[in-house]
Design an enzyme around this catalytic site. Sequence first.
Site, PDB file in Angstrom:
ATOM      1  N   GLY A 174       0.800  -1.236  -0.046  1.00 26.78           N
ATOM      2  CA  GLY A 174      -0.183  -0.070  -0.065  1.00 26.78           C
ATOM      3  C   GLY A 174       1.034   1.225  -0.010  1.00 26.78           C
ATOM      4  O   GLY A 174       1.488   1.454   0.771  1.00 26.78           O
ATOM      5  N   ILE A 204       4.165  -1.279   3.659  1.00 26.08           N
ATOM      6  CA  ILE A 204       3.601   0.037   3.418  1.00 26.08           C
ATOM      7  C   ILE A 204       4.705   0.992   2.953  1.00 26.08           C
ATOM      8  O   ILE A 204       5.755   0.824   3.803  1.00 26.08           O
ATOM      9  CB  ILE A 204       2.943   0.431   4.801  1.00 26.08           C
ATOM     10  CG1 ILE A 204       1.845  -0.094   5.187  1.00 26.08           C
ATOM     11  CG2 ILE A 204       2.832   2.039   4.831  1.00 26.08           C
ATOM     12  CD1 ILE A 204       1.394   0.085   6.673  1.00 26.08           C
ATOM     13  N   LYS A 205       4.199   1.471   1.933  1.00 28.83           N
ATOM     14  CA  LYS A 205       5.239   2.763   1.535  1.00 28.83           C
ATOM     15  C   LYS A 205       4.785   4.042   2.009  1.00 28.83           C
ATOM     16  O   LYS A 205       3.754   4.397   1.631  1.00 28.83           O
ATOM     17  CB  LYS A 205       5.639   2.798   0.178  1.00 28.83           C
ATOM     18  CG  LYS A 205       6.268   3.907  -0.688  1.00 28.83           C
ATOM     19  CD  LYS A 205       6.410   3.795  -1.901  1.00 28.83           C
ATOM     20  CE  LYS A 205       6.978   5.164  -2.642  1.00 28.83           C
ATOM     21  NZ  LYS A 205       7.216   5.248  -4.239  1.00 28.83           N
ATOM     22  N   THR A 206       5.373   5.097   2.826  1.00 29.60           N
ATOM     23  CA  THR A 206       4.960   6.219   3.464  1.00 29.60           C
ATOM     24  C   THR A 206       6.054   7.160   3.231  1.00 29.60           C
ATOM     25  O   THR A 206       7.231   6.929   2.867  1.00 29.60           O
ATOM     26  CB  THR A 206       4.137   6.181   4.436  1.00 29.60           C
ATOM     27  OG1 THR A 206       3.434   7.257   5.039  1.00 29.60           O
ATOM     28  CG2 THR A 206       4.966   5.551   5.545  1.00 29.60           C
TER      29      THR A 206
END
Length: 296
Positions: A174, A204-206
Site C-alpha cells: 500500500g 507500506i510505503k509512506t
Amino acid sequence: MADLEGVKIAKNYHTDEPFANNKGFYIKGANHLDWGMKKHLSNIFNPVSGNTVMFAFDHGYFMGSTAGLERLDLLIPTLIPYIDVLMGTRGALRACVPPENKKGIALRVTSGSSMVQDDLSHEVLAVDIKDAIRMNADCMAVQTFIGADGQLSSLDNLSRCINAGIEYSVPTMGVVAVGKQMERTDRFFKLATRILGELGVNIIKTYYCENFEEIVAASPVPIVVAGGKKLPEPEALKLAYDSISHGANGVDMGRNIFQSNHATIMAQAIGKIVHEKYTDKEAYEFYQDMVNEEEK
Ligand code: R5P
C-alpha cells in the site's frame, strides 16, 4: 461504527519494544503467511539486513516522460547491480528491464490520474492478478488516497488487490499518497499507515515525518520510506539514515537516485545506509570518494 465522541489520543506505542510476533520469520507481520508469500517478501527484503533499497521509476504512469527517466532502457541496466527491487509499471518493466536480472519486482498496478488534472486521487486497479503473476511480481503497489476525494475507490482498489494477492500468494504494497490538499503531519501518516495495515497490506510505503518511530511501532508490517522531490545528496542520505535509524525497513527512492548527477554512486551510498549501518555522513564520504574516483 464506534461512536467517535470521547476517542482518546493514542500514545502508548512502546517504541523500545520489538514487534512481538516475529519468531520464525524475519519479516514483520509475515510469520503466519504461506511459503509463496514469504518467498516473494524474501526477494524484497534482504535476509541479512532485513532491509531493502527499492528503485522507483513508475513516475511516467501519471507524469509522462520525467527528467532522468527519458530512456529507461539505458538507465535501468546501470542501476540494477546496486538496488534490491525495481518498482515500475508493467509497460516499462516488460519493455526496458532485462528479464534475466535477479532483483525483486514491485509492480505498479493502479492507474487513472495524470498531472494535467487538479485531483489525482481517482484511480482504478489496472493490472490483473494473472498478469502480475506472469510478470513474477514480488509485490503489487497500490496508491491510496486517505482523506482525499478518491479515498473510497482507492481503498476498493487496495482491497481487491489484497484479496487477489492472498488467493495467489502475491504480496500487496500500500502506497500512502500525499496531495496538494493533504496533510503531511505525523497525525495524517499514523492514520493512513494504520488503515493500510488493518486492511491487510504486506508492505507500506509512506513518507518520513516527526515521531516516525511511533508510526513504525503501530504498523503490523514493514515500512519503506518514499523519497520525494530531488534533494541535494547529503539531505537525501540524511532522509535515508533518519528513516532506517527510526525503524523503517528500507527506502523506495526515485528522483533522489535517477536525478543525481551520479545515479549509480548515489544508489550505492543509499545501500550503505540501508544494509551496512552507515551514517548519512559516512555514506556521503563514500559518495564523494566514488565521485572523485570516477572523475579522475
Ligand atoms: C509514488 O508513490 C509513486 O510510486 C512515485 O512515482 C514514486 O514513488 C516517486 O518516487 P520519488 O518520489 O522518490 O521520485
